[in-house]
Design a protein around this motif. Structure first.
Motif, PDB file in Angstrom:
ATOM      1  N   THR A 189      -6.602  18.182  10.680  1.00 41.83           N
ATOM      2  CA  THR A 189      -8.023  18.426  10.945  1.00 41.83           C
ATOM      3  C   THR A 189      -8.565  19.227   9.766  1.00 41.83           C
ATOM      4  OG1 THR A 189      -7.454  20.457  12.116  1.00 41.83           O
ATOM      5  CG2 THR A 189      -7.729  18.488  13.457  1.00 41.83           C
ATOM      6  N   ILE A 190      -9.879  19.204   9.571  1.00 46.56           N
ATOM      7  CA  ILE A 190     -10.466  19.979   8.469  1.00 46.56           C
ATOM      8  C   ILE A 190     -11.427  21.025   9.063  1.00 46.56           C
ATOM      9  CG2 ILE A 190     -11.689  19.867   6.230  1.00 46.56           C
ATOM     10  CD1 ILE A 190      -9.233  18.185   6.022  1.00 46.56           C
ATOM     11  N   PRO A 191     -10.890  22.082   9.678  1.00 43.27           N
ATOM     12  CA  PRO A 191     -11.783  23.135  10.183  1.00 43.27           C
ATOM     13  C   PRO A 191     -12.375  23.929   9.019  1.00 43.27           C
ATOM     14  CG  PRO A 191      -9.496  23.761  10.513  1.00 43.27           C
ATOM     15  CD  PRO A 191      -9.485  22.378   9.941  1.00 43.27           C
ATOM     16  N   VAL A 325      -7.004  23.898  21.962  1.00 39.82           N
ATOM     17  CA  VAL A 325      -7.618  23.142  20.860  1.00 39.82           C
ATOM     18  C   VAL A 325      -7.463  21.661  21.197  1.00 39.82           C
ATOM     19  CG1 VAL A 325      -7.514  22.623  18.390  1.00 39.82           C
ATOM     20  CG2 VAL A 325      -6.999  24.947  19.196  1.00 39.82           C
ATOM     21  N   PRO A 326      -8.570  20.940  21.414  1.00 39.34           N
ATOM     22  CA  PRO A 326      -8.452  19.548  21.887  1.00 39.34           C
ATOM     23  C   PRO A 326      -7.641  18.635  20.961  1.00 39.34           C
ATOM     24  CG  PRO A 326     -10.745  20.109  21.364  1.00 39.34           C
ATOM     25  CD  PRO A 326      -9.976  21.372  21.327  1.00 39.34           C
ATOM     26  N   GLU A 327      -7.757  18.862  19.631  1.00 40.15           N
ATOM     27  CA  GLU A 327      -6.994  18.017  18.694  1.00 40.15           C
ATOM     28  C   GLU A 327      -5.492  18.133  18.925  1.00 40.15           C
ATOM     29  OE1 GLU A 327     -10.908  18.560  16.659  1.00 40.15           O
ATOM     30  OE2 GLU A 327      -9.518  19.924  17.644  1.00 40.15           O
ATOM     31  N   THR A 328      -5.066  19.330  19.371  1.00 41.47           N
ATOM     32  CA  THR A 328      -3.634  19.544  19.623  1.00 41.47           C
ATOM     33  C   THR A 328      -3.140  18.609  20.723  1.00 41.47           C
ATOM     34  OG1 THR A 328      -3.857  21.850  18.970  1.00 41.47           O
ATOM     35  CG2 THR A 328      -1.890  21.293  20.215  1.00 41.47           C
ATOM     36  N   TYR A 329      -3.998  18.353  21.708  1.00 41.08           N
ATOM     37  CA  TYR A 329      -3.648  17.423  22.786  1.00 41.08           C
ATOM     38  C   TYR A 329      -3.365  16.035  22.210  1.00 41.08           C
ATOM     39  CZ  TYR A 329      -4.260  14.408  26.900  1.00 41.08           C
ATOM     40  OH  TYR A 329      -4.070  13.467  27.881  1.00 41.08           O
ATOM     41  N   VAL A 330      -4.232  15.609  21.276  1.00 43.24           N
ATOM     42  CA  VAL A 330      -4.069  14.290  20.648  1.00 43.24           C
ATOM     43  C   VAL A 330      -2.748  14.231  19.877  1.00 43.24           C
ATOM     44  CG1 VAL A 330      -5.071  12.636  19.026  1.00 43.24           C
ATOM     45  CG2 VAL A 330      -6.566  13.962  20.520  1.00 43.24           C
ATOM     46  N   HIS A 331      -2.439  15.328  19.138  1.00 44.48           N
ATOM     47  CA  HIS A 331      -1.169  15.392  18.400  1.00 44.48           C
ATOM     48  C   HIS A 331       0.017  15.266  19.347  1.00 44.48           C
ATOM     49  CE1 HIS A 331      -2.753  16.401  14.592  1.00 44.48           C
ATOM     50  NE2 HIS A 331      -3.214  17.587  14.936  1.00 44.48           N
ATOM     51  N   TYR A 356     -10.541  23.392  29.194  1.00 47.52           N
ATOM     52  CA  TYR A 356      -9.786  22.691  28.149  1.00 47.52           C
ATOM     53  C   TYR A 356      -9.843  21.186  28.380  1.00 47.52           C
ATOM     54  CZ  TYR A 356      -7.653  27.344  27.403  1.00 47.52           C
ATOM     55  OH  TYR A 356      -7.430  28.672  27.180  1.00 47.52           O
ATOM     56  N   VAL A 357      -9.750  20.802  29.665  1.00 47.75           N
ATOM     57  CA  VAL A 357      -9.808  19.362  30.009  1.00 47.75           C
ATOM     58  C   VAL A 357     -11.158  18.790  29.565  1.00 47.75           C
ATOM     59  CG1 VAL A 357      -9.827  17.671  31.891  1.00 47.75           C
ATOM     60  CG2 VAL A 357      -8.196  19.551  31.934  1.00 47.75           C
TER      61      VAL A 357
END
Length: 413
Positions: A189-191, A325-331, A356-357
């Motif tokens: 990700t590019i935060p 962190v939602p991106e972490t779920y995708v990972h 979070y959901v």
């Protein structure tokens, strides 16, 4: 497109074929030409998209003509900085496989293991160095490695590197290298923090974005369980007994949580091991090997320890704790259903994780199906439990003066 379109040397193409790479992935297609043109790049791509080869192949190609050492021995010309030991080891495996028909020498150095063998290899000289920030600076401080000849600096998993607090180390490493170097920055990700770092050290970089970070594979079946926090352990055991079979990674937010769950599952007769930041490198590697070779079928991990682990045969992922962190779920869930296979992601959500959901569903742009038929349902009206301190304040009255000091006293002035 074929790998031969990149004008790579024959020994490298032969190694690519033997490694089983059929055609370049999207990230390789977009990145390799820019790197070969000596451009700085910022690449946004997730783990599993083939990004290691996207920088390994052009680096091997660029160094191919300098592969035979001068009289004074080999100098480090490419430096890859990686946040975790597992990722660093995996990058080294890629360089070994892709550079097997060249005379280019690569090595990996990281903390948590003996420094002596690493010193020996560095003394003999290497072309490509893969390192974690701490051990790299440690060896540099001892004057055991020279970064004056670096042509290419790769910062891999930059977002994780900054999350782990390595920002100052990364800047220091960049300053220790030559000014003329090419910098390749890879990040899932590019935060804002990564953007800031890129602006301060890269020179007119090309931006390469591969798929949005919100994409989840269509082959992953996602299921959500609402459960009171106190019943998560029981629900996890219930699902392992009745629903979830095969090879499984369970994610927990903390090292303490990982240890507690491992203890409980072991007591209940499950073959389980774990990885987290407090374990030595040898123990982490041992746990991974046991999992890959089928001695244990359940691996419990924190996100940082699990980043970059490549396991192709994974039946299920359990989010014991939902990530904030939602991106972490995708990972996390992207570790199952790889290479065209199917897999399932199970998420256990307590009242305090409902937000979070929401953010996860906004990111992946779909609702996760809820399974309500289980023995530990959460009351829909349940509010998060806020733990308050039992202390009701100091027993001393406010103000620090004693009664005696408050009596009028004659002052000397």
């Amino acid at each position: 497109m074929a790998f031969s379109d990149f004008q790579l040397n024959k020994p490298i193409l032969k190694a690519i074929e033997e490694a089983g790479y059929l055609a370049p992935t999207l990230v390789q297609e977009k990145t390799i030409p820019s790197v070969l043109n000596k451009k700085d790049v910022i690449v946004s791509a997730q783990t599993g998209t083939g990004k290691t080869a996207a920088f390994a192949l052009p680096i091997l190609q660029q160094l191919f003509n300098y592969q035979d050492a001068p009289k004074k021995g080999k100098k480090i010309k490419a430096l890859i900085v990686s946040p975790t030991r597992e990722l660093a080891s995996q990058i080294q495996d890629n360089f070994k496989a892709l550079g097997k028909y060249t005379n280019l020498r690569s090595t990996v150095i990281f903390g948590g293991t003996s420094i002596e063998p690493q010193k020996d290899i560095l003394n003999k000289g290497v072309d490509i160095l893969i390192a974690t920030p701490g051990r790299l600076l440690d060896l540099h401080k001892q004057d055991l490695l020279n970064l004056d000849y670096i042509q290419t600096l790769v910062l891999d998993e930059a977002d994780l590197m900054l999350d782990m607090g390595f920002i100052d180390d990364v800047k220091k490493i960049e300053r220790l290298c030559t000014k003329e170097k090419q910098i390749l920055l890879f990040s899932a990700t590019i935060p804002f923090k990564v953007e800031q770092l890129a602006n301060s050290i890269l020179n007119e970089p090309e931006r390469i974005e591969v798929a949005t970070n919100s994409s989840t594979s269509k082959n992953i079946n996602q299921i959500l369980y609402y459960v009171p926090k106190r019943n998560k352990m029981e629900l996890c055991l219930h699902l392992l007994r009745n629903t979830i079979k095969g090879t499984i990674i369970i994610f927990r937010r903390t090292k303490f949580g990982v240890n507690k769950l491992e203890e409980t599952l072991t007591k209940n007769g499950y073959k389980v091991d774990s990885i987290h930041g407090d374990k030595t490198q040898n123990l982490r590697q041992e746990a991974l090997n046991k999992f890959k070779n089928g001695y244990v079928n359940i691996l419990i991990a924190t996100d940082v320890a699990a980043r970059g682990i490549d396991i192709n045969e994974l039946d299920a992922v359990i989010n014991f704790d939902l990530p904030n962190v939602p991106e972490t779920y995708v990972h996390r869930i992207g570790r199952t259903a790889r290479a065209g296979k199917t897999g399932t992601a199970y998420s256990l959500c307590s009242a305090d994780e409902k937000n979070y959901v929401k953010t996860i569903q906004q990111l992946i742009q779909k609702d996760i199906p809820v399974e309500s038929e289980h023995p530990y349902p959460l009351d829909p009206k349940a509010k998060p439990i806020i733990h308050k301190s039992k202390k009701t304040g100091s027993k001393h009255k406010k103000g620090r003066k004693s009664t005696a000091s408050k009596k009028k006293k004659k002052r000397w002035y």
